[in-house]
Design a protein around this motif. Structure first.
Motif, PDB file in Angstrom:
ATOM      1  N   ASP A 317      10.338  36.920 126.383  1.00 18.85           N
ATOM      2  CA  ASP A 317      11.470  36.741 127.303  1.00 18.85           C
ATOM      3  C   ASP A 317      12.538  35.846 126.690  1.00 18.85           C
ATOM      4  OD1 ASP A 317      10.460  38.293 129.467  1.00 18.85           O
ATOM      5  OD2 ASP A 317       9.083  36.673 129.971  1.00 18.85           O
ATOM      6  N   ARG A 318      12.754  36.013 125.409  1.00 18.18           N
ATOM      7  CA  ARG A 318      13.698  35.143 124.698  1.00 18.18           C
ATOM      8  C   ARG A 318      15.088  35.152 125.350  1.00 18.18           C
ATOM      9  NH1 ARG A 318      15.412  33.159 119.578  1.00 18.18           N
ATOM     10  NH2 ARG A 318      13.391  33.456 118.600  1.00 18.18           N
ATOM     11  N   HIS A 319      15.560  36.317 125.777  1.00 16.40           N
ATOM     12  CA  HIS A 319      16.913  36.411 126.341  1.00 16.40           C
ATOM     13  C   HIS A 319      17.054  35.549 127.600  1.00 16.40           C
ATOM     14  CE1 HIS A 319      14.610  39.358 128.632  1.00 16.40           C
ATOM     15  NE2 HIS A 319      15.557  39.359 129.543  1.00 16.40           N
ATOM     16  N   ILE A 320      15.992  35.477 128.395  1.00 20.07           N
ATOM     17  CA  ILE A 320      16.033  34.653 129.606  1.00 20.07           C
ATOM     18  C   ILE A 320      16.102  33.174 129.228  1.00 20.07           C
ATOM     19  CG2 ILE A 320      14.729  33.927 131.643  1.00 20.07           C
ATOM     20  CD1 ILE A 320      13.575  36.748 131.794  1.00 20.07           C
ATOM     21  N   TYR A 321      15.274  32.791 128.270  1.00 22.57           N
ATOM     22  CA  TYR A 321      15.214  31.384 127.872  1.00 22.57           C
ATOM     23  C   TYR A 321      16.499  30.946 127.177  1.00 22.57           C
ATOM     24  CZ  TYR A 321      10.245  31.987 128.890  1.00 22.57           C
ATOM     25  OH  TYR A 321       9.057  32.255 129.499  1.00 22.57           O
ATOM     26  N   GLU A 322      17.073  31.808 126.363  1.00 22.18           N
ATOM     27  CA  GLU A 322      18.316  31.434 125.677  1.00 22.18           C
ATOM     28  C   GLU A 322      19.460  31.268 126.673  1.00 22.18           C
ATOM     29  OE1 GLU A 322      18.924  34.288 122.579  1.00 22.18           O
ATOM     30  OE2 GLU A 322      17.649  33.181 121.160  1.00 22.18           O
ATOM     31  N   ARG A 323      19.444  32.079 127.710  1.00 20.19           N
ATOM     32  CA  ARG A 323      20.461  31.916 128.761  1.00 20.19           C
ATOM     33  C   ARG A 323      20.276  30.578 129.485  1.00 20.19           C
ATOM     34  NH1 ARG A 323      19.677  36.314 131.457  1.00 20.19           N
ATOM     35  NH2 ARG A 323      18.469  35.470 133.205  1.00 20.19           N
ATOM     36  N   SER A 324      19.012  30.217 129.723  1.00 19.92           N
ATOM     37  CA  SER A 324      18.735  28.931 130.373  1.00 19.92           C
ATOM     38  C   SER A 324      19.196  27.772 129.508  1.00 19.92           C
ATOM     39  CB  SER A 324      17.230  28.802 130.652  1.00 19.92           C
ATOM     40  OG  SER A 324      16.814  29.709 131.635  1.00 19.92           O
ATOM     41  N   ILE A 325      18.988  27.872 128.203  1.00 18.63           N
ATOM     42  CA  ILE A 325      19.418  26.810 127.276  1.00 18.63           C
ATOM     43  C   ILE A 325      20.936  26.663 127.338  1.00 18.63           C
ATOM     44  CG2 ILE A 325      19.625  26.171 124.844  1.00 18.63           C
ATOM     45  CD1 ILE A 325      16.869  27.585 124.448  1.00 18.63           C
ATOM     46  N   PHE A 326      21.645  27.789 127.284  1.00 20.76           N
ATOM     47  CA  PHE A 326      23.108  27.767 127.331  1.00 20.76           C
ATOM     48  C   PHE A 326      23.604  27.144 128.643  1.00 20.76           C
ATOM     49  CE2 PHE A 326      27.026  29.815 128.820  1.00 20.76           C
ATOM     50  CZ  PHE A 326      27.897  29.456 127.809  1.00 20.76           C
ATOM     51  N   GLU A 327      23.025  27.559 129.756  1.00 21.99           N
ATOM     52  CA  GLU A 327      23.460  27.056 131.054  1.00 21.99           C
ATOM     53  C   GLU A 327      23.200  25.559 131.187  1.00 21.99           C
ATOM     54  OE1 GLU A 327      21.318  29.541 133.731  1.00 21.99           O
ATOM     55  OE2 GLU A 327      22.776  31.186 133.656  1.00 21.99           O
ATOM     56  N   LEU A 328      22.003  25.123 130.753  1.00 19.50           N
ATOM     57  CA  LEU A 328      21.667  23.699 130.844  1.00 19.50           C
ATOM     58  C   LEU A 328      22.593  22.883 129.939  1.00 19.50           C
ATOM     59  CD1 LEU A 328      19.917  21.408 131.894  1.00 19.50           C
ATOM     60  CD2 LEU A 328      18.234  21.941 130.120  1.00 19.50           C
ATOM     61  N   ARG A 329      22.857  23.398 128.748  1.00 19.14           N
ATOM     62  CA  ARG A 329      23.750  22.706 127.817  1.00 19.14           C
ATOM     63  C   ARG A 329      25.139  22.511 128.431  1.00 19.14           C
ATOM     64  NH1 ARG A 329      25.440  26.306 123.066  1.00 19.14           N
ATOM     65  NH2 ARG A 329      27.113  26.806 124.539  1.00 19.14           N
ATOM     66  N   GLU A 330      25.660  23.559 129.064  1.00 17.26           N
ATOM     67  CA  GLU A 330      26.989  23.461 129.649  1.00 17.26           C
ATOM     68  C   GLU A 330      27.022  22.533 130.854  1.00 17.26           C
ATOM     69  OE1 GLU A 330      29.917  24.858 128.299  1.00 17.26           O
ATOM     70  OE2 GLU A 330      28.368  24.809 126.738  1.00 17.26           O
ATOM     71  N   ILE A 331      25.945  22.539 131.639  1.00 13.98           N
ATOM     72  CA  ILE A 331      25.882  21.633 132.792  1.00 13.98           C
ATOM     73  C   ILE A 331      25.887  20.184 132.313  1.00 13.98           C
ATOM     74  CG2 ILE A 331      24.376  20.798 134.647  1.00 13.98           C
ATOM     75  CD1 ILE A 331      23.467  23.722 135.017  1.00 13.98           C
ATOM     76  N   ILE A 332      25.109  19.894 131.286  1.00 16.20           N
ATOM     77  CA  ILE A 332      25.052  18.528 130.737  1.00 16.20           C
ATOM     78  C   ILE A 332      26.400  18.144 130.145  1.00 16.20           C
ATOM     79  CG2 ILE A 332      24.004  17.071 128.967  1.00 16.20           C
ATOM     80  CD1 ILE A 332      21.418  18.704 129.345  1.00 16.20           C
ATOM     81  N   ARG A 333      27.004  19.057 129.386  1.00 18.19           N
ATOM     82  CA  ARG A 333      28.284  18.758 128.745  1.00 18.19           C
ATOM     83  C   ARG A 333      29.371  18.467 129.770  1.00 18.19           C
ATOM     84  NH1 ARG A 333      32.802  21.245 127.673  1.00 18.19           N
ATOM     85  NH2 ARG A 333      32.048  23.271 128.425  1.00 18.19           N
ATOM     86  N   LYS A 334      29.469  19.317 130.781  1.00 16.59           N
ATOM     87  CA  LYS A 334      30.541  19.179 131.764  1.00 16.59           C
ATOM     88  C   LYS A 334      30.338  17.985 132.689  1.00 16.59           C
ATOM     89  CE  LYS A 334      31.627  24.120 131.868  1.00 16.59           C
ATOM     90  NZ  LYS A 334      31.570  25.363 132.670  1.00 16.59           N
ATOM     91  N   ASN A 335      29.086  17.712 133.050  1.00 14.04           N
ATOM     92  CA  ASN A 335      28.818  16.684 134.058  1.00 14.04           C
ATOM     93  C   ASN A 335      28.493  15.313 133.482  1.00 14.04           C
ATOM     94  OD1 ASN A 335      28.708  18.121 136.861  1.00 14.04           O
ATOM     95  ND2 ASN A 335      27.592  19.483 135.482  1.00 14.04           N
ATOM     96  N   LEU A 336      27.985  15.272 132.265  1.00  7.87           N
ATOM     97  CA  LEU A 336      27.543  13.986 131.729  1.00  7.87           C
ATOM     98  C   LEU A 336      28.309  13.549 130.495  1.00  7.87           C
ATOM     99  CD1 LEU A 336      23.664  14.369 132.087  1.00  7.87           C
ATOM    100  CD2 LEU A 336      25.268  13.257 133.642  1.00  7.87           C
ATOM    101  N   LEU A 337      28.875  14.487 129.750  1.00  7.96           N
ATOM    102  CA  LEU A 337      29.497  14.116 128.479  1.00  7.96           C
ATOM    103  C   LEU A 337      31.007  14.085 128.507  1.00  7.96           C
ATOM    104  CD1 LEU A 337      27.289  16.004 125.884  1.00  7.96           C
ATOM    105  CD2 LEU A 337      27.051  13.677 126.748  1.00  7.96           C
TER     106      LEU A 337
END
Length: 575
Positions: A317-337
């Motif tokens: 299920d790599r495609h699902i996990y890679e999407r989760s990584i991208f989404e989490l990265r953007e949430i952290i970047r926008k909200n914390l960085l």
């Protein structure tokens, strides 16, 4: 002491050493220990298959099975007592309880009578078996002289033939035991590549080498020594303890790999954190590099097999996990960085700053524009701490993948990230470093080497993390803990009492200690978030430990949104 299913299972795993098997009984911890030792002596269900083949279709099969179990208890009890001094101390009371329960019955069948007579023997009470059973009981008790598994089957078959009516066509053969010796390659040829999965399965059948067969856990552990020898002088006491400590450390290395910290640094950290109810605990910090030793290779291959299984699940299920990584990265970047890591700087392009126009007119300076620039030195540092205890056995791949997703999202933002697993063996706290703060992002995949075993002393592991967080400079330090909210580390049963006193770590005491360490971290301005990996019945304990700062992931497709939201909330409280 009340024995829950989970505690019985932990005891069985610890003694038996095979986390793929389940304890099928309903007895106490002593019964679970006996069953674990028997299953270890007869791996791959060999004894169970032998009994099923020969007793299922006969009328006296129950009696034949009772004889087989008692013979197996005699065959394995010496090893059990040698490794577990605490079990030996429990034996008399355990068998006294069994004797009373059977003696209370108004009517007993032959199997129950055999078991009651054996219980009388184990509690030191004279047997009253009568002329019919007395010869059989004498032969069963002589089972402690059996030297190996093959001799066991021959002896058992002979007992059955002599004392029971059995079908003469039944087979008393057992499948040939796989040899555990490796044939070295000729001197002029390179060593062939190992087939890792096959090594794991083959060596699991090994009986003679105790170090390669036991997957120890401090939950039910003991330092091995010969308690029959009387130590008469301080010098000999010191020597005995040193030898025992060296053997213990050697087994720890075989199970988890060589230590990566210097002895001086380890001692310094121990002196700072091994206090209170953790007094006497030792640290073993490793990066999973194993010695070139047959026993060590056995455990290394087990870890590799689990890693291959986890990677296969991830790839599916790599495609699902890679999407989760991208989404989490953007949430952290926008909200914390964005607010903390970007600043306006002068540049030759961007938005015109009218206040700088004079510089262009008078000085000919083209840098009259403003643009945001991402700071190279990030103000965040994150630790991910993963519970590696045996209670996580059923969800190893899931836990490892969750840790990987978080680590990937953080490191893609160049946030210094350290990932560690923790568990206990004997009086050692194992800290497995999967990646360190400044490691390359490719080290994230080391998290797939996560394998559950042993017990867990969560409070002590938290002390280690908070103590070593000081090694990285950052404005905001965050700890994410993946655990099932079940701190549990029993040391009293089986621990060599002459070695020192490390108190048991269980029940409310363990939960409150873990909660206290989380609170201490927060008081030091550390953001702490729990990611719950356990079952519904353990939610109350997780809530007690982390308060409202924990999240439970039921759907990995929503992993990024949920983790990102809670991570933002715990960090904002510090700012």
């Amino acid at each position: 002491m009340t024995w829950t299913d989970k505690r019985r299972q932990n005891v069985y795993w610890t003694v038996g050493g095979n986390y793929q098997r389940r304890y099928q009984g309903e007895g106490d911890g002593f019964d679970a220990a006996e069953s674990g030792m028997i299953d270890r002596a007869f791996p791959k269900n060999r004894l169970a298959n032998f009994l099923a083949k020969n007793t299922e279709n006969v009328s006296n099969g129950k009696d034949m099975n009772a004889v087989a179990r008692i013979l197996a208890l005699q065959y394995t009890k010496a090893d059990l007592y040698e490794e577990r001094p605490g079990i030996k101390a429990m034996a008399k009371d355990a068998y006294k309880a069994r004797y009373r329960a059977l003696d209370f019955l108004n009517k007993r069948d032959m199997a129950q009578e055999i078991e009651m007579q054996y219980a009388a023997y184990r509690m030191g009470k004279p047997m009253s078996a009568g002329t019919f059973l007395e010869p059989l009981m004498r032969k069963l008790i002589a089972g402690d002289k059996i030297k190996n598994e093959g001799e066991f089957y021959d002896y058992l078959a002979r007992l059955w033939r002599e004392h029971f009516h059995v079908n003469p066509t039944l087979t008393f053969e057992v499948e040939k035991k796989i040899e555990d010796k490796e044939t070295p390659p000729p001197p002029d040829q390179p060593e062939p590549k190992k087939k890792r999965r096959q090594i794991v399965e083959t060596k699991a059948e090994k009986i003679e080498d105790k170090d390669t067969e036991i997957i120890e856990s401090a939950e039910f552990s003991g330092v091995i020594r010969d308690t029959s020898k009387v130590v008469e002088s301080d010098a000999s006491i010191t020597r005995t303890r040193a030898d025992s400590e060296a053997r213990t450390l050697n087994r720890v290395r075989k199970h988890y790999g060589k230590e990566c910290l210097s002895p001086a640094k380890t001692k310094k950290i121990e002196s700072a954190i091994a206090t209170g109810m953790h007094q006497g605990m030792r640290l073993h910090v490793t990066k999973g590099n194993f010695e070139q030793d047959m026993g060590a290779r056995f455990f290394e291959d087990q870890i590799l097999a689990q890693r291959q299984e986890t990677e296969a699940i991830y790839e599916k299920d790599r495609h699902i996990y890679e999407r989760s990584i991208f989404e989490l990265r953007e949430i952290i970047r926008k909200n914390l960085l964005d607010d903390s890591s970007q600043e306006a700087v002068r540049a030759a392009n961007g938005a015109v700053d009218t206040g700088l126009l004079w510089r262009h007119v008078i000085l000919g300076d083209d840098r009259i524009f403003k643009k945001n620039s991402f700071e190279q030195e990030n103000s965040f540092a994150v630790d991910i701490l993963v519970d590696m205890s045996g209670s996580q056995q059923d969800r190893q791949a899931e836990v490892a993948i969750q840790g990987f997703l978080i680590a990937e999202a953080l490191t893609q933002l160049r946030i210094p990230t350290r990932v560690m697993g923790f568990c206990n063996l004997f009086n050692y706290q194992i800290i497995r470093i999967f990646r360190d703060y400044k490691d390359d992002s490719k080290e994230n995949r080391e998290i797939f080497s996560y394998k559950a075993s042993g017990s867990n002393r969560d409070g002590f592991a938290l002390r280690y993390v908070f103590n070593t967080m000081e090694e990285i400079e950052s404005d905001t330090k965050v700890l994410i803990v993946l655990s099932d909210g079940m701190p549990n580390d029993l040391l009293s049963i089986g621990l060599d009492t002459a070695k020192g006193s490390v108190v048991d770590y269980e029940g409310e005491d363990a939960v409150y200690d873990t909660a206290a360490e989380v609170l201490q971290g927060k008081l030091k301005q550390r953001a702490v978030l729990g990611v719950f990996t356990g079952e519904d019945k353990e939610l109350d304990q997780e809530r007690l430990i982390f308060g409202t700062d924990f999240v439970r992931i039921k759907d990995l497709e929503r992993f990024s949104v949920v983790v990102g939201k809670y991570l933002k909330s715990v960090v904002e409280r510090l700012q």
